[in-house]
Design a protein around this motif. Structure first.
Motif, mmCIF file in Angstrom:
data_model
loop_
_atom_site.group_PDB
_atom_site.id
_atom_site.type_symbol
_atom_site.label_atom_id
_atom_site.label_comp_id
_atom_site.label_asym_id
_atom_site.label_seq_id
_atom_site.Cartn_x
_atom_site.Cartn_y
_atom_site.Cartn_z
ATOM 1 N N LEU A 5 0.728 -1.232 -0.055
ATOM 2 C CA LEU A 5 -0.144 0.359 0.111
ATOM 3 C C LEU A 5 1.166 1.211 0.503
ATOM 4 C CD1 LEU A 5 -2.947 1.272 -0.564
ATOM 5 C CD2 LEU A 5 -1.997 1.198 2.568
ATOM 6 N N LEU A 59 -1.609 9.952 5.814
ATOM 7 C CA LEU A 59 -2.160 9.358 4.828
ATOM 8 C C LEU A 59 -2.603 7.970 5.139
ATOM 9 C CD1 LEU A 59 -2.083 9.833 2.001
ATOM 10 C CD2 LEU A 59 -0.686 8.566 1.575
ATOM 11 N N MET A 60 -1.717 7.597 6.102
ATOM 12 C CA MET A 60 -2.248 5.731 6.077
ATOM 13 C C MET A 60 -3.319 5.861 6.882
ATOM 14 S SD MET A 60 -0.175 3.658 5.115
ATOM 15 C CE MET A 60 0.622 2.652 5.522
ATOM 16 N N VAL A 67 -5.235 8.580 7.370
ATOM 17 C CA VAL A 67 -6.803 8.753 6.449
ATOM 18 C C VAL A 67 -7.048 7.973 5.366
ATOM 19 C CG1 VAL A 67 -6.908 10.059 4.702
ATOM 20 C CG2 VAL A 67 -5.398 11.647 6.420
ATOM 21 N N CYS A 68 -5.826 6.730 5.226
ATOM 22 C CA CYS A 68 -6.908 5.800 4.278
ATOM 23 C C CYS A 68 -7.352 4.880 5.147
ATOM 24 C CB CYS A 68 -5.555 4.927 3.518
ATOM 25 S SG CYS A 68 -5.139 6.447 2.564
ATOM 26 N N PHE A 88 -6.334 2.708 7.239
ATOM 27 C CA PHE A 88 -5.295 2.081 8.461
ATOM 28 C C PHE A 88 -4.354 2.291 9.234
ATOM 29 C CE2 PHE A 88 -6.326 1.229 3.536
ATOM 30 C CZ PHE A 88 -6.396 0.185 3.381
ATOM 31 N N PHE A 99 -11.817 -1.807 3.513
ATOM 32 C CA PHE A 99 -11.822 0.119 2.942
ATOM 33 C C PHE A 99 -13.411 0.486 3.184
ATOM 34 C CE2 PHE A 99 -8.869 -1.057 -1.048
ATOM 35 C CZ PHE A 99 -8.030 0.414 -0.608
ATOM 36 N N PHE A 157 -14.728 5.950 1.305
ATOM 37 C CA PHE A 157 -14.059 7.595 1.370
ATOM 38 C C PHE A 157 -12.228 6.852 1.241
ATOM 39 C CE2 PHE A 157 -18.127 8.394 4.292
ATOM 40 C CZ PHE A 157 -18.570 9.112 3.484
ATOM 41 N N SER A 158 -11.855 5.933 2.361
ATOM 42 C CA SER A 158 -10.774 5.148 2.269
ATOM 43 C C SER A 158 -10.509 4.790 0.735
ATOM 44 C CB SER A 158 -11.088 4.387 2.787
ATOM 45 O OG SER A 158 -11.492 3.184 3.027
ATOM 46 N N SER A 182 -10.158 7.548 -1.664
ATOM 47 C CA SER A 182 -8.563 8.437 -2.084
ATOM 48 C C SER A 182 -7.625 7.288 -2.574
ATOM 49 C CB SER A 182 -8.604 8.553 -0.297
ATOM 50 O OG SER A 182 -8.618 7.632 0.817
ATOM 51 N N TYR A 183 -7.958 5.452 -1.971
ATOM 52 C CA TYR A 183 -7.137 4.997 -2.974
ATOM 53 C C TYR A 183 -7.157 5.510 -4.476
ATOM 54 C CZ TYR A 183 -5.859 0.312 -4.251
ATOM 55 O OH TYR A 183 -4.874 -0.953 -4.693
#
Ligand SMILES: [Zn+2]
Ligand SMILES: [Zn+2]
Lengths: 73, 60, 60
Positions: A42, B54-55, B57-58, B60, C30, C33-34, C37-38
């Motif tokens: 990722l 960023l992680m 926000v995503c 994870f 996921f 939203f995530s 953004s991904y």
């Protein structure tokens, strides 16, 4: 010796779900297998490559086309 | 968490081997060259741009 | 072919409905939203770090 074969296992995995999202959800005719994303992949790079126990989902051009098309509207 | 692996520290570069698929190792269309330049740029931007953020926000 | 679906174009977001299981729709933890953004990150990094472009910039 009888091996119990799960009928589910005969259904092919859903390529959209493997990438991360499938709009058909529970109505999809293919299999949605919950899996764990590799956090190194990722981030951008995982040295385990195909040997990694977590998933490295492949991106395809179709997504990029979709996003670009959306941006141009 | 360590999310960036230094390519130089890897003695073995398996993605260079014949038959290897570079996309098994590199995401976002990166190769050795572009990944290195991305990491260098990330190092530079670290103060105002934290990859952990960023992680987060995503999700994870 | 465009096989992937644009979340914005899905009028009803069925995973938001009561009783819906979001993991039926989104894999890897996921959410909408995530996932979005991904997708954007994929597109941006693939564009920004296109090796051919970088090579040209660097004069190789
Ligand atoms: Zn599906
Ligand atoms: Zn991995």
């Amino acid at each position: 010796l009888y091996l119990h074969v799960d009928p589910q296992s005969r259904i092919p995995p859903c390529p959209n779900y493997e990438r991360g999202f499938c709009k058909f959800g529970p109505e999809c005719t293919k299999r949605h297998i919950r899996r764990t994303l590799c956090e190194l992949y990722l981030a951008g790079f995982c040295p385990e490559g195909p040997e990694c126990e977590k998933v490295h989902p492949k991106w395809s051009f179709s997504e990029a086309i979709r996003i670009r098309a959306k941006g141009e509207v | 968490p360590i999310t960036q692996v230094d390519l130089e520290s890897l003695e073995d570069k398996p993605w260079r081997k014949p038959g290897a698929d570079i996309t098994d190792y590199f995401n976002y269309g990166f190769d050795e060259f572009s990944w290195t330049s991305y990491c260098l740029r990330q190092d530079k931007l670290r103060d105002d741009y934290d990859s952990n953020k960023l992680m987060a926000v995503c999700g994870f």
